[in-house]
Scaffold this motif. Structure first.
Motif, short mmCIF file in Angstrom:
data_model
loop_
_atom_site.label_atom_id
_atom_site.label_comp_id
_atom_site.label_asym_id
_atom_site.label_seq_id
_atom_site.Cartn_x
_atom_site.Cartn_y
_atom_site.Cartn_z
N SER A 55 0.44 -1.30 0.37
CA SER A 55 -0.01 0.15 -0.50
C SER A 55 1.04 1.35 -0.32
O SER A 55 0.05 2.44 -0.65
N LEU A 56 2.07 0.98 0.15
CA LEU A 56 2.93 2.31 0.54
C LEU A 56 3.29 2.38 -0.90
O LEU A 56 3.96 3.41 -1.23
N GLY A 57 3.23 1.87 -1.81
CA GLY A 57 3.19 2.10 -3.21
C GLY A 57 4.86 1.12 -3.98
O GLY A 57 5.37 1.01 -3.32
N SER A 58 4.07 0.47 -4.56
CA SER A 58 5.16 -1.06 -4.70
C SER A 58 6.64 -0.41 -7.01
O SER A 58 5.95 1.13 -6.92
N ASN A 59 6.83 -0.84 -6.85
CA ASN A 59 8.24 0.54 -7.92
C ASN A 59 8.50 1.67 -7.61
O ASN A 59 8.02 2.11 -8.61
N LEU A 60 8.41 2.40 -6.30
CA LEU A 60 8.50 3.82 -6.15
C LEU A 60 10.07 3.74 -6.15
O LEU A 60 10.11 3.58 -5.37
N LEU A 61 10.20 4.67 -6.82
CA LEU A 61 11.01 6.26 -6.13
C LEU A 61 11.28 7.30 -6.49
O LEU A 61 9.96 8.08 -6.86
N THR A 62 11.66 7.98 -5.27
CA THR A 62 11.59 9.54 -4.69
C THR A 62 12.63 9.78 -4.58
O THR A 62 13.83 9.30 -4.69
N VAL A 63 12.18 11.23 -5.53
CA VAL A 63 13.61 11.84 -6.06
C VAL A 63 13.11 13.38 -4.84
O VAL A 63 12.20 13.65 -5.01
N ILE A 64 13.75 13.78 -4.09
CA ILE A 64 14.45 14.34 -3.29
C ILE A 64 14.88 15.53 -3.61
O ILE A 64 16.40 15.28 -4.24
N PRO A 65 14.88 17.02 -3.36
CA PRO A 65 16.07 17.96 -4.06
C PRO A 65 16.99 17.39 -2.62
O PRO A 65 16.69 17.27 -1.36
N GLY A 66 18.35 18.45 -2.55
CA GLY A 66 19.35 17.83 -1.72
C GLY A 66 20.63 16.46 -2.41
O GLY A 66 20.48 15.34 -2.33
N ALA A 67 21.60 16.66 -1.50
CA ALA A 67 22.33 15.90 -1.92
C ALA A 67 22.86 14.81 -1.30
O ALA A 67 21.84 14.55 0.10
N GLN A 68 23.10 13.60 -1.54
CA GLN A 68 23.18 12.04 -0.99
C GLN A 68 24.01 12.33 -0.03
O GLN A 68 23.65 11.52 1.23
#
Lengths: 407, 231
Positions: A55-68
């Motif tokens: 239910s969190l969502g499968s195959n999901l990629l999340t792009v957020i700002p900021g350096a890794q």
């Protein structure tokens, strides 16, 4: 005596000795029922964990700002401004991206929302229509934010059930109600289905508005706080992550991946944890099943040993009246088979019923494992028949006079 | 009918040997009514087990109705018990919670008789022992004497060569013992061969001949002079 007569004789013996028969059946019912109930309940819990992760969502990629990378000064998550709506649209349309099926640019902020005399501080998320599929949002009423709403900066919102109760009270239909955010009025057009979960960022205590409305009307921002991307399948997650990384680096005129001003999370981390939990579950279930099978088997063994040994004198009498050893063994084998068959069927029904009731009580999904049923019935059947047969064989080998004297 | 010559039975428990029967010989002819008498431990039960093909002698030969029982297999012995011997036990040994009719039918079923014929025969013998009205009663619903009569009907059902009774009145009230003895005498008058084991002299005197056993050996074999007639 042919087999038909032996079966009739066995039925008569079983019905005549009701207490003995019901005790034996009870032992088998408990043996089989408990194994099925335990294993099914375990599988229900396993399914529940999987469903929650799904239910969190499968195959999901999340792009957020900021350096890794760590090191240097880094803004709080969501505080960066390096990602834009154009970045998100590029991920959706670029020729370099082959493994992505949907993109959802999102802008989130907390704000005070008022409706009538009530007000609440809640999460406002500006979304595209794709948000609904990627984040697996189901609606109980109304409709979600449409492309038209996004294009026209529509003054509309979809509300979570908890936020709806906070603002309008219980039992009030939120559809068509007006809320005010930062001096702007928005009309409620949909209500989401409760996802469960509590706390600061519960999906039930939230408002969804068109992304353009959030950016330009409510908060005056030009960046997005998150880009959620759905990969085409589990297998291409890493490839999708790489493609998006290269696209964004080139869009941001960066050549060194170490300098990236964004971070891509994948669902893999969560899935890895999940599969670890699942395998722990499987081991645990195996242990529980083994113990209950052992306990059930010993119970069945006891009751069969006791009932057959108790009948040694009867065996002696039958032999004195002319029954041959093989006939005695066949008779007891038929009786043991009937007992385990009846006990097996009743135990199966009881086990399924118990796991059904318990899974409903604990609001878990109901799962029945055919392999558990086969295992339980198989093992109990073999145990019941072997321990019905073994003492009968021993007694049938006794001289009739010894069996008759048996106390 | 019965030819027993030099029958011996020795029980071995570890190194200890107990001689239960030593060198017993006698003949019983068709139509006889014989009581085997002796105190407990005299070996009369052992003798009865051998005569009933429930046990084999250690040495000696036992010929029943022309068959040497001593050298038969277990299954052949089962057939002998089924077809040639009608048992009447001290403790009745009826199947519990089972009707009189089914109890009497049991040896007939082991003989492979069809169900209808079986029931017909069982009814006939239950009538013969005076239990026409109690065919569907279970042992718990019958008195000791009535249970023993069911056992007699069961013993008769296969029309055996001999009726073998082990203390048939041992577990029943003395008032009912006379009934059992009356049935035995009636059956004997009709030509049945009966061998009865007892330690009570007044029961033994219902027979025509008494064989005395003591310490595993034959101590006497005489015709009953003043025979009791049970009514």
């Amino acid at each position: 005596m042919d087999i038909r007569e032996i079966i009739i004789e066995a039925i008569q013996t079983l019905t005549v000795n009701k207490l003995r028969t019901s005790l034996a059946v009870l032992g088998i019912v408990i043996g089989i029922g408990s194994v099925i109930a335990l294993i099914s309940l375990g599988q229900s819990s396993q399914l529940a964990v999987q469903n929650q992760i799904q239910s969190l969502g499968s195959n999901l990629l999340t792009v957020i700002p900021g350096a890794q990378t760590t090191g240097g000064v880094r803004g709080a998550q969501g505080g960066g401004t390096s990602l834009t709506l154009e970045d998100a649209l590029a991920i959706g349309t670029s020729d370099q991206i082959t493994t992505v099926s949907a993109v959802s640019p999102e802008y989130s902020a907390r704000a005070q929302v008022t409706a009538g005399g009530n007000n609440t501080n809640t999460q406002i998320t500006g979304v595209y229509p794709a948000y609904q599929t990627i984040r697996k949002i189901a609606l109980s009423q109304g409709s979600f934010i449409s492309a038209q709403d996004v294009a026209s900066l529509g003054r509309v919102a979809v509300i979570g059930p908890q936020a709806a109760v906070n603002l309008f009270g219980e039992g009030i239909d939120p559809i068509g109600q007006i809320v005010r955010i930062n001096g702007q009025t928005l009309r409620i057009i949909g209500v989401t289905v409760s996802k469960g979960g509590t706390g600061f960022s519960s999906p039930d205590d939230a408002l969804y508005v068109p992304l353009t409305t959030a950016q330009k009307v409510l908060f005056g921002a030009s960046h997005v706080s998150t880009i959620a991307v759905e990969a085409k399948s589990q297998e291409v997650m890493v490839q999708a992550q790489n493609e998006i990384g290269f696209l964004l680096l080139s869009r941001h005129q960066l050549s060194d991946p170490a300098e990236a001003d964004f971070t891509i999370f994948s669902q893999n981390d969560i899935l890895n944890t999940a599969s670890q939990i699942t395998s722990t579950f499987t081991t645990l279930l195996g242990g529980i099943a083994a113990i209950s099978l052992l306990v059930g088997g010993i119970g069945i063994m006891n009751i069969m040993l006791v009932t057959v040994t108790e009948r040694t004198r009867e065996i002696g009498l039958r032999k004195a009246l002319g029954a041959k050893g093989n006939l005695i063994i066949t008779q007891f084998l038929v009786e043991a088979t009937m007992l385990t068959a009846i006990g097996g069927i009743v135990g199966m029904i009881l086990g399924v019923a118990i796991s059904f009731v318990l899974s409903k009580l604990m609001s878990l999904p109901f799962a029945i494992s055919p392999s558990a049923i086969f295992l339980a019935i198989g093992v109990s059947g073999v145990v019941g028949i072997v321990f019905g047969w073994y003492p009968a064989r021993k007694a049938s080998k006794l001289q009739p006079i010894e069996a008759l004297r048996y106390e | 009918m019965i030819h027993a010559s030099h029958l011996s039975k020795v029980y071995k428990t570890g190194v200890l040997e107990t001689v239960a029967l030593s060198d017993v010989s006698f003949d019983i002819k068709k139509g006889e009514f014989v009581a085997i008498m002796g105190p407990s431990g005299s070996g009369k039960s052992t003798l009865m087990h051998i005569l009933g093909a429930l046990d084999r002698p250690t040495s000696g030969t036992y010929i029943l109705d022309g068959k040497n029982v001593g050298d038969l297999s277990d299954d052949a012995l089962a057939d002998i018990r089924n077809q040639k011997i009608g048992f009447i036990f001290q403790a009745f040994n009826l199947l519990p919670r089972t009707s009189a009719l089914r109890n009497v039918s049991l040896p007939l079923a082991y003989a492979g008789m069809p169900k209808i014929e079986r029931e017909e025969r069982a009814r006939k013998y239950l009538e013969l022992v005076g239990l026409k009205d109690r065919m569907h009663h279970t042992s718990a619903q019958l008195s000791g004497g009535q249970q023993q009569r069911v056992a007699i009907a069961r013993g008769l059902a296969m029309n055996p060569a001999i009726l073998l009774a082990d203390e048939p009145t041992g577990n029943i009230a003395s008032s009912q013992s006379a009934e059992i003895m009356a049935i035995f005498q009636k059956l004997n008058n009709e030509g049945h061969t009966i061998v009865m084991i007892t330690h009570e002299p007044d029961i033994a005197e219902h027979a025509k001949r008494i064989i005395f056993v003591r310490d595993g050996a034959l101590r006497g074999d005489e015709v009953v002079k003043k025979r009791r007639i049970a009514k």
